[in-house]
Motif scaffolding. Sequence first.
Motif, PDB file in Angstrom:
ATOM      1  N   LEU A  38       0.813  -1.220   0.000  1.00 29.16           N
ATOM      2  CA  LEU A  38       0.000   0.000   0.000  1.00 29.16           C
ATOM      3  C   LEU A  38       0.848   1.272   0.000  1.00 29.16           C
ATOM      4  O   LEU A  38       0.374   2.344  -0.360  1.00 29.16           O
ATOM      5  CB  LEU A  38      -0.956   0.020   1.202  1.00 29.16           C
ATOM      6  N   LEU A  41       0.912   3.572  -3.048  1.00 30.39           N
ATOM      7  CA  LEU A  41      -0.242   4.398  -3.423  1.00 30.39           C
ATOM      8  C   LEU A  41      -0.055   5.844  -2.960  1.00 30.39           C
ATOM      9  O   LEU A  41      -0.684   6.760  -3.466  1.00 30.39           O
ATOM     10  CB  LEU A  41      -1.530   3.852  -2.790  1.00 30.39           C
ATOM     11  N   PHE A  42       0.793   6.006  -1.951  1.00 29.82           N
ATOM     12  CA  PHE A  42       0.963   7.327  -1.341  1.00 29.82           C
ATOM     13  C   PHE A  42       2.198   8.025  -1.893  1.00 29.82           C
ATOM     14  O   PHE A  42       3.137   7.377  -2.339  1.00 29.82           O
ATOM     15  CB  PHE A  42       1.116   7.186   0.181  1.00 29.82           C
ATOM     16  N   GLY A  43       2.182   9.360  -1.823  1.00 33.38           N
ATOM     17  CA  GLY A  43       3.350  10.136  -2.249  1.00 33.38           C
ATOM     18  C   GLY A  43       4.508   9.915  -1.281  1.00 33.38           C
ATOM     19  O   GLY A  43       4.351   9.233  -0.269  1.00 33.38           O
ATOM     20  N   GLN A  49      -0.462  14.222   4.343  1.00 32.11           N
ATOM     21  CA  GLN A  49      -1.481  13.175   4.373  1.00 32.11           C
ATOM     22  C   GLN A  49      -1.930  12.887   5.812  1.00 32.11           C
ATOM     23  O   GLN A  49      -3.116  12.715   6.075  1.00 32.11           O
ATOM     24  CB  GLN A  49      -0.919  11.917   3.717  1.00 32.11           C
ATOM     25  N   MET A  56      -9.962  14.946   8.766  1.00 29.10           N
ATOM     26  CA  MET A  56     -11.175  14.249   8.328  1.00 29.10           C
ATOM     27  C   MET A  56     -11.786  13.474   9.498  1.00 29.10           C
ATOM     28  O   MET A  56     -12.997  13.522   9.715  1.00 29.10           O
ATOM     29  CB  MET A  56     -10.828  13.308   7.164  1.00 29.10           C
ATOM     30  N   LEU A  77     -15.303  11.531  -1.459  1.00 31.32           N
ATOM     31  CA  LEU A  77     -14.048  10.960  -0.966  1.00 31.32           C
ATOM     32  C   LEU A  77     -13.826   9.568  -1.578  1.00 31.32           C
ATOM     33  O   LEU A  77     -12.718   9.230  -2.002  1.00 31.32           O
ATOM     34  CB  LEU A  77     -14.086  10.882   0.565  1.00 31.32           C
ATOM     35  N   ARG A  80     -12.645   9.859  -5.122  1.00 29.67           N
ATOM     36  CA  ARG A  80     -11.227  10.245  -5.211  1.00 29.67           C
ATOM     37  C   ARG A  80     -10.334   9.049  -4.887  1.00 29.67           C
ATOM     38  O   ARG A  80      -9.279   8.883  -5.480  1.00 29.67           O
ATOM     39  CB  ARG A  80     -10.922  11.421  -4.263  1.00 29.67           C
ATOM     40  N   TYR A  84      -7.035   7.246  -6.628  1.00 31.03           N
ATOM     41  CA  TYR A  84      -5.749   6.975  -5.960  1.00 31.03           C
ATOM     42  C   TYR A  84      -5.312   5.517  -6.158  1.00 31.03           C
ATOM     43  O   TYR A  84      -4.210   5.150  -5.786  1.00 31.03           O
ATOM     44  CB  TYR A  84      -5.831   7.234  -4.449  1.00 31.03           C
ATOM     45  N   VAL A  86      -7.119   2.895  -4.829  1.00 32.29           N
ATOM     46  CA  VAL A  86      -7.534   2.117  -3.653  1.00 32.29           C
ATOM     47  C   VAL A  86      -8.623   1.111  -4.055  1.00 32.29           C
ATOM     48  O   VAL A  86      -9.569   1.464  -4.754  1.00 32.29           O
ATOM     49  CB  VAL A  86      -8.059   3.069  -2.546  1.00 32.29           C
ATOM     50  N   TYR A  91      -9.962  -1.368   2.259  1.00 32.54           N
ATOM     51  CA  TYR A  91     -10.691  -0.739   3.373  1.00 32.54           C
ATOM     52  C   TYR A  91     -10.612  -1.606   4.636  1.00 32.54           C
ATOM     53  O   TYR A  91     -10.571  -1.080   5.743  1.00 32.54           O
ATOM     54  CB  TYR A  91     -12.148  -0.457   2.983  1.00 32.54           C
ATOM     55  N   VAL A  94      -7.053  -1.116   6.103  1.00 35.65           N
ATOM     56  CA  VAL A  94      -6.950   0.191   6.755  1.00 35.65           C
ATOM     57  C   VAL A  94      -7.725   0.193   8.078  1.00 35.65           C
ATOM     58  O   VAL A  94      -7.244   0.704   9.091  1.00 35.65           O
ATOM     59  CB  VAL A  94      -7.450   1.311   5.800  1.00 35.65           C
ATOM     60  N   TYR A 122     -16.211   2.940  11.847  1.00 35.36           N
ATOM     61  CA  TYR A 122     -15.433   2.670  10.631  1.00 35.36           C
ATOM     62  C   TYR A 122     -16.283   1.915   9.605  1.00 35.36           C
ATOM     63  O   TYR A 122     -16.241   2.215   8.410  1.00 35.36           O
ATOM     64  CB  TYR A 122     -14.136   1.903  10.949  1.00 35.36           C
ATOM     65  N   ILE A 125     -18.702   4.374   7.929  1.00 39.67           N
ATOM     66  CA  ILE A 125     -18.025   5.233   6.936  1.00 39.67           C
ATOM     67  C   ILE A 125     -17.734   4.421   5.669  1.00 39.67           C
ATOM     68  O   ILE A 125     -18.025   4.829   4.554  1.00 39.67           O
ATOM     69  CB  ILE A 125     -16.685   5.785   7.493  1.00 39.67           C
TER      70      ILE A 125
HETATM   71  C1  HEM Z   1     -12.462   5.644   6.460  1.00 40.49           C
HETATM   72  C2  HEM Z   1     -11.896   5.635   5.272  1.00 40.49           C
HETATM   73  C3  HEM Z   1     -10.958   6.707   4.781  1.00 40.49           C
HETATM   74  C4  HEM Z   1     -10.899   8.045   5.042  1.00 40.49           C
HETATM   75  C5  HEM Z   1     -11.801   8.857   5.983  1.00 40.49           C
HETATM   76  C6  HEM Z   1      -9.800   8.591   4.246  1.00 40.49           C
HETATM   77  C7  HEM Z   1      -9.420   9.929   4.206  1.00 40.49           C
HETATM   78  C8  HEM Z   1      -8.556  10.476   3.283  1.00 40.49           C
HETATM   79  C9  HEM Z   1      -8.361  11.889   3.072  1.00 40.49           C
HETATM   80  C10 HEM Z   1      -9.071  13.008   3.824  1.00 40.49           C
HETATM   81  C11 HEM Z   1      -7.432  12.025   2.082  1.00 40.49           C
HETATM   82  C12 HEM Z   1      -6.885  13.363   1.515  1.00 40.49           C
HETATM   83  C13 HEM Z   1      -7.191  13.551   0.067  1.00 40.49           C
HETATM   84  C14 HEM Z   1      -8.662  13.670  -0.283  1.00 40.49           C
HETATM   85  O1  HEM Z   1      -9.453  14.274   0.476  1.00 40.49           O
HETATM   86  O2  HEM Z   1      -9.047  13.123  -1.343  1.00 40.49           O
HETATM   87  C15 HEM Z   1      -7.053  10.686   1.669  1.00 40.49           C
HETATM   88  C16 HEM Z   1      -6.118  10.407   0.679  1.00 40.49           C
HETATM   89  C17 HEM Z   1      -5.665   9.144   0.395  1.00 40.49           C
HETATM   90  N1  HEM Z   1      -6.097   7.976   0.979  1.00 40.49           N
HETATM   91 FE1  HEM Z   1      -7.636   7.769   2.285  1.00 40.49          FE
HETATM   92  N2  HEM Z   1      -9.201   7.574   3.556  1.00 40.49           N
HETATM   93  C18 HEM Z   1      -9.875   6.399   3.857  1.00 40.49           C
HETATM   94  C19 HEM Z   1      -9.585   5.151   3.389  1.00 40.49           C
HETATM   95  C20 HEM Z   1      -8.468   4.843   2.648  1.00 40.49           C
HETATM   96  C21 HEM Z   1      -8.073   3.507   2.272  1.00 40.49           C
HETATM   97  C22 HEM Z   1      -8.835   2.233   2.605  1.00 40.49           C
HETATM   98  C23 HEM Z   1      -6.922   3.616   1.575  1.00 40.49           C
HETATM   99  C24 HEM Z   1      -6.097   2.459   1.008  1.00 40.49           C
HETATM  100  C25 HEM Z   1      -4.842   2.340   1.212  1.00 40.49           C
HETATM  101  C26 HEM Z   1      -6.596   5.041   1.466  1.00 40.49           C
HETATM  102  C27 HEM Z   1      -5.544   5.593   0.762  1.00 40.49           C
HETATM  103  C28 HEM Z   1      -5.405   6.942   0.425  1.00 40.49           C
HETATM  104  C29 HEM Z   1      -4.460   7.461  -0.565  1.00 40.49           C
HETATM  105  C30 HEM Z   1      -3.491   6.629  -1.408  1.00 40.49           C
HETATM  106  C31 HEM Z   1      -4.619   8.852  -0.590  1.00 40.49           C
HETATM  107  C32 HEM Z   1      -3.857   9.850  -1.468  1.00 40.49           C
HETATM  108  C33 HEM Z   1      -2.546  10.181  -0.838  1.00 40.49           C
HETATM  109  C34 HEM Z   1      -1.640  11.012  -1.704  1.00 40.49           C
HETATM  110  O3  HEM Z   1      -2.127  11.866  -2.470  1.00 40.49           O
HETATM  111  O4  HEM Z   1      -0.431  10.813  -1.587  1.00 40.49           O
HETATM  112  N3  HEM Z   1      -7.557   5.745   2.142  1.00 40.49           N
HETATM  113  N4  HEM Z   1      -7.730   9.770   2.417  1.00 40.49           N
END
Ligand code: HEM
Length: 137
Positions: A38, A41-43, A49, A56, A77, A80, A84, A86, A91, A94, A122, A125
């Motif tokens: 995983l 997937l992130f920067g 982040q 959030m 979200l 988006r 990314y 995902v 989920y 995470v 969780y 959501i």
């Molecule tokens: C409860 C579920 C989740 C919440 C509340 C959450 C929240 C967020 C928020 C607030 C962002 C910032 C960008 C945006 O608003 O689009 C973000 C980005 C991201 N999230 Fe989540 N997320 C959740 C689940 C997940 C899961 C399951 C993954 C899987 C690995 C994930 C991976 C990522 C990635 C890869 C980014 C982009 C990071 C980047 O730009 O480098 N998230 N997430």
Amino acid sequence: MQEEQILLLKQSWSYVLLQGDKIGELFYQTLFWDDPSLRFLFGTDLSGQVRKFMDMMTFIVANLQNIEAYEPELRALAQRHVQYGVLSVDYDTVGDSLLKTLATMLQEQWTPATETAWRKLYQTITRTMLNSLKSPK
Ligand code: HEM
């Protein structure tokens, strides 16, 4: 969400916030330990982040009384997150990492009732996010 669960979530999240950004750092460490794939997937710089994730969660915990009010945000979200890269299965990973991190941070405050409340939140959501992908409005 029952009143008592809302109280437990608010209390435990405030306690977590008192410890600054620790939850974000610990959460990503745990997540990438649980599933190193995983990380890609992130920067490279995770600090922004960590802040977005914490903001959030703070927003969600502050608005627990009317979860429907932020359904549009969760739907957006979810969209988006598809961009990314995902997947639905991620989920669960995470969610497990988040609960483990909370358990470490909260120590003796991590009671079975608190765990149940976080699990339920969780799930709520995630269900909202994933269902919106099945039936986009
Ligand atoms: C409860 C579920 C989740 C919440 C509340 C959450 C929240 C967020 C928020 C607030 C962002 C910032 C960008 C945006 O608003 O689009 C973000 C980005 C991201 N999230 Fe989540 N997320 C959740 C689940 C997940 C899961 C399951 C993954 C899987 C690995 C994930 C991976 C990522 C990635 C890869 C980014 C982009 C990071 C980047 O730009 O480098 N998230 N997430």
